[in-house]
Motif scaffolding. Structure first.
Motif: not given
Length: 990
Positions: A135-142, A159-160, A164-169, A181-182
């Motif tokens: 899985l990518p980190s998706f760091a560029s999709l804030p 990924p750790p 840091s997702f600020p608004s992921l629902e 592991t989860i």
């Protein structure tokens, strides 16, 4: 002045030029994305470089941007069968905030650098594709709020950076290959409302207690995640949670009392774990609970009284939205809990008397426990109950009278209890019930005439009770009845002749009753497999037409007073169980029954003659000799007629071939298309195509067994002529083109050479018919052997080897042929067995070559398969592809495991896949294994069953490739601990 006007116009056009450039630039980005994708259905045909704007293109949505200009903000290309890597040029669109590419064939890996520039995205759906890698980190999709990657092949860890997702629902990673592991850091995504991680092969680990910090969570879906340990009590703090699914794991400990704090929960699914202890108290606090499933655990103790005291519903629509099921108005008005499943535990005590009084149930399954006492009278209060499943308990007393008025019921299963008393009259005529199972109780009474009102009844199971009286003639009006089991009762009188008119009957077992009278003609029972009328008082002769019931494999008429001779037709049935003992039969025993294996079938009939020479007691030698002489004359007469007819036919056949036939063949390419050095001639093949040589017939033609002069064997398939065929002296151009296409396709198929593919030697075109010449497979098809009289020779090692062989053949077609081939008709009858029972895939009569390099679709319209193995998606796509072959192969695996046909009448309205899933859910995987198999191999059988369930997943993207199927079957050689199963039923995963 005129020059000034020209100047103003030029300035105005100069101002418009950047806007036009921006629109053209967005269109060029989209066209670049299109060029990187294969579009087999031409779904993006209106994406044209000549357009001034992309805003009218398929899947493109525009909105007003800065300065009122239209700009692309959303791309929805879901379900278009697009193939290729993720089109990273989409991220060049500066205002794009919505992307959905679900249900396509997006492949390769997904890298973070492919997403650079997509910083405005709030919604990304790439579910049901073929993405691989980590899985990518998706760091560029804030700004991301919705991320759905379900149904792909991502591996590794989460990924750790997800913390840091600020608004992921919404985060959905269901049905991937994530294998660590989860992580606990998921508890840091404070905005999360849905967490869907089900059906990943996570390493064994516990449920992170940190998830209790996600106070906005509405859904936790962790089914089949390899979870161990206890359920964290802290989860009870999630006040907004509506759906808690922890099923199909290895959780232990008790169900925490704190779950009673889930004040918004609509459904709780805890089934298929190892949870122990008693039910938690305080369930009456769950004011919105609609569904509770804690089946297949180790729960013990009583069912708490307050489980049926849940107050009125506050948000019933949540259930309807979740399961897309309608809920009766009476339920919505009167109560709350509508589904309770706690079967296969160790619950004891009585069923709470308040059952149904506060919560009119729709589904109640408490079977396979240790419950005692009576069935509560209010079980169907509100007339909403559809399923009442209480079998395998210690329940006593009589049936509630209210059940007789419960017209909503579809399933009643009360077998293996201690119930007694008379059946309430109304139960016999409930119009929606399709299974009425009351076996192994002490119930009594008559089967009434108004049973005719049970118009949907297909399974009537009454064995081992105390029912008495006649079987009413009105039972003949139950047109859907296919199973009548009422043995070990006190039934009297004759069988009603109307019973003989029921065409769907599959099994009749009435042994050990007091039935009498003569047996009637039964020619309508063409689907009957079991007929057991033993230990009654039937008299008269055995009807000869029983010998016409070709599917019958169990016939027991012993212990009656039947007279007369044994009909000779019976010897041609494929009977595994056969018993005529203890009657008053007389005369000779049919010759094919004269073997030691069958001797006990005739004990207790003093008048029967057991003599291979036919010298029966009471006959004179002279009379016997006279009969032998008459039979000899008849034989000679028939032989002379046969020789005469054969000679005449052969003469005219040769004349026809030598005149018009040879002229036609000469004109229209009678020379065979040969793919190997042949040791036989065309004439040798054509002269052997006689009706007495037919060994099979299917949707594409007849198959003949040909014996060459060299004593070698061939199989020749004669494809059916089209109804409008005009083959003759003047072939049309259309027919010429069709024949050319036939030769081309067969030439492609002839290149297939594999140990597990039936070899195609050559083809001919003869008198308008196309002939395919194959190697001969002496043991016939898997379907005939598995479901016929030879089934006993297929022990589990043989069946396992057949599964591996067939998978390797299909794997070759899908992955190693250039171009790949989709078979399109995978079924047990198209898997043939050689002399050593090695399996080979056959019958490419409807196969097509898949051209992945051209513009043709990877899916092919047309045939979807046969009854019982038609893929779920065919109903709405009308196309088949490699995933269709995989589904049908999964059905073949289920046939090997269960011994049942793909569309077995014994399964009622269900096909084999739905029946297997439902039965496993209720009784476990061992319950569907063929009882003829040695269960010393049950671990390996279970592992192969798991592969079959994966292959028959409802969603095509969840089905493994044939290469992976073969590997999983090979891995099953080691009979170690079987995997955790996952399958789908009725659109929901289990």
């Amino acid at each position: 002045m005129q020059n000034f006007g020209y100047l103003l116009a030029a300035v105005f056009l100069l101002q418009l030029w950047p806007m036009a450039l921006a629109l053209n630039l967005e269109g060029s980005y989209l066209l670049k994305a299109k060029r990187g994708l294969d579009d087999p259905n031409n779904a993006l045909a209106n994406w044209k470089p000549t357009d001034e704007t992309a805003c009218g293109w398929t899947g493109v949505t525009c909105s007003a941007g800065a300065g009122g200009n239209q700009t692309v903000t959303a791309i929805d290309l879901s379900g278009l069968d697009l193939e290729g890597p993720f089109p990273d040029s989409l991220c060049l669109l500066p205002n794009l905030n919505f992307v959905s590419l679900s249900l396509n064939y997006i492949n390769s890996s997904l890298r973070d650098d492919s997403l650079l520039g997509c910083s405005a995205l709030t919604y990304l759906d790439l579910s049901q594709n073929f993405l691989v890698g980590t899985l990518p980190s998706f760091a560029s999709l804030p700004l991301l709020r919705h991320l759905d990657l379900a149904g792909n092949n991502f591996t590794g860890a989460i990924p750790p950076a997800f913390a840091s997702f600020p608004s992921l629902e919404i985060l959905s990673l269901t049905a991937n290959l994530l294998n660590e592991t989860i992580p606990t850091f998921l508890g840091n995504i404070s905005t999360l409302s849905q967490l869907n991680l089900s059906y990943n092969p996570f390493a064994a680990g516990s449920i992170p207690p940190s998830l209790a910090n996600l106070t906005n969570l509405e859904t936790i879906w962790l089914a089949g995640c390899g979870l161990v340990g206890e359920i964290p009590p802290a989860l009870g703090r999630l006040r907004k949670l509506t759906n808690l699914d922890l099923s199909r794991n290895s959780l232990t400990g008790s169900i925490p009392d704190t779950l009673s704090g889930l004040s918004s929960v609509v459904q709780i699914e805890l089934y298929k774990n190892s949870l122990a202890g008693s039910f938690p108290s305080g369930l009456s606090n769950l004011t919105t609970l609609l569904r509770l499933d804690a089946s297949m655990n180790l729960l013990s103790g009583p069912i708490p009284e307050d489980i049926f005291s849940i107050p009125l519903l506050e948000s019933l629509h949540l259930y309807q939205n979740r399961f897309n099921e309608s809920i009766p108005a009476t339920v919505a008005k009167a109560g709350k809990l509508i589904e309770l499943r706690i079967f296969k535990n160790y619950l004891s005590g009585t069923i709470p008397a308040g059952l149904g009084s506060s919560s009119p149930l729709m589904f109640l399954d408490l079977s396979s426990n240790q419950l005692t006492g009576e069935i509560p009278e209010g079980v169907c209060l509100g007339n909403t109950l559809e399923e009442l499943l209480l079998f395998e308990n210690y329940l006593s007393g009589s049936l509630p009278k209210s059940l007789g008025q419960c017209r909503s019921l579809t399933r009643i299963r009360l077998a293996n209890n201690r119930l007694s008393g008379e059946i309430p009259a109304g139960i016999w005529s409930l119009p929606r019930v399709w299974i009425l199972e009351l076996t192994d109780n002490s119930l009594w009474g008559n089967i009434p005439a108004h049973i005719s009102g049970a118009t949907n009844l297909s399974n009537l199971l009454l064995s081992r009770n105390q029912f008495s009286g006649n079987i009413p003639a009105e039972i003949g009006s139950l047109s859907k009845l296919y199973e009548l089991l009422a043995s070990d009762n006190r039934l009297t009188g004759p069988l009603p002749e109307s019973l003989g008119l029921l065409k769907e009957l599959r099994q009749i077992d009435l042994h050990n009753n007091y039935l009498s009278g003569e047996l009637f003609k039964v020619e309508s029972w063409k689907n009957l497999t079991l007929l057991n009328l033993a230990e009654n008082s039937f008299s008269g002769e055995i009807p000869p037409d029983i010998g016409t019931l070709s599917l019958l494999n169990y016939l027991d008429l012993s212990g009656n007073v039947l007279t007369g001779e044994i009909p000779i037709q019976l010897q041609y049935l494929n009977l595994k169980i056969f018993n005529l003992s203890n009657n008053q039969l007389s005369g000779p025993i049919p010759p094919l029954f004269l073997n030691e294996e069958r001797r006990s079938s005739f004990f207790g009939n003093p008048g029967l003659c057991w003599d291979p020479n036919g010298l029966c007691p009471g006959s004179t030698e002279g009379g016997h000799s006279h009969r032998k002489f008459l039979w000899f004359l008849v034989f000679i007469f028939v032989l002379v007629i046969a020789v005469f007819l054969y000679g005449t036919r052969n003469f005219y056949t040769k004349q026809r071939i030598s005149t018009r036939g040879e002229r036609v063949m000469e004109k229209f390419s009678s020379i065979p298309t040969s793919f190997a050095k042949l040791g036989f001639s065309e004439r040798e093949i054509l002269d052997s195509l006689q009706e007495d040589k037919v060994i099979g017939s299917g949707m594409s033609g007849k198959v003949y067994k040909v014996v060459l002069q060299s004593r070698e064997f061939l199989a020749v398939k004669k494809l059916w002529k089209p109804k409008d065929s005009k083959y003759g002296d003047h072939k049309t151009q259309e027919e010429e083109d069709a024949y050319d296409a036939f030769r081309t396709e067969v030439a492609n198929l002839s290149k297939i050479q594999h140990n597990n593919i039936v070899r195609l030697w050559c083809c001919y075109s003869h008198l308008g018919s196309n002939l395919l010449v194959y190697e001969h497979m002496p043991n016939g098809s898997l379907g005939d052997v598995l479901h016929g009289e030879k089934a006993g020779v297929l022990d589990w090692p043989a069946r396992y080897k057949i599964a591996v062989d067939a998978s390797e053949g299909l794997c070759y077609l899908h992955h190693d042929c250039v171009p790949p081939v989709v078979h399109r008709n995978v079924k047990s009858n198209n898997i043939l067995l050689d002399a050593e029972f090695r399996a080979k895939v056959a019958d490419f009569g409807i196969a097509k070559v898949v051209d992945r390099l051209g513009k043709g679709s990877n899916s092919i319209s047309g045939t979807a398969g046969v009854s019982g193995c038609i893929t779920p998606e065919f109903a709405y796509t009308l196309r088949v592809n490699e995933k269709s072959d995989i589904y049908c192969f999964g059905v073949v695996i289920l046939e090997l495991v269960t011994g049942k046909r793909a569309a077995d009448p014994e399964l009622g309205e269900k096909d084999l896949v739905r029946w297997a899933c439902a039965t496993i859910q209720q009784k476990g995987e061992e319950s569907i294994m063929d009882p003829r198999l040695d269960l010393r191999h049950k671990v390996q059988i279970a592992k192969v069953l798991y592969v079959g369930l994966l292959c028959t997943s409802t969603l095509p993207m969840n089905r493994p490739s044939m290469r992976r199927v073969t590997k999983m079957l090979m891995d099953a050689r080691a009979e170690s601990k079987p995997p955790s199963y996952y399958f789908e039923k009725d659109g929901r995963s289990f």
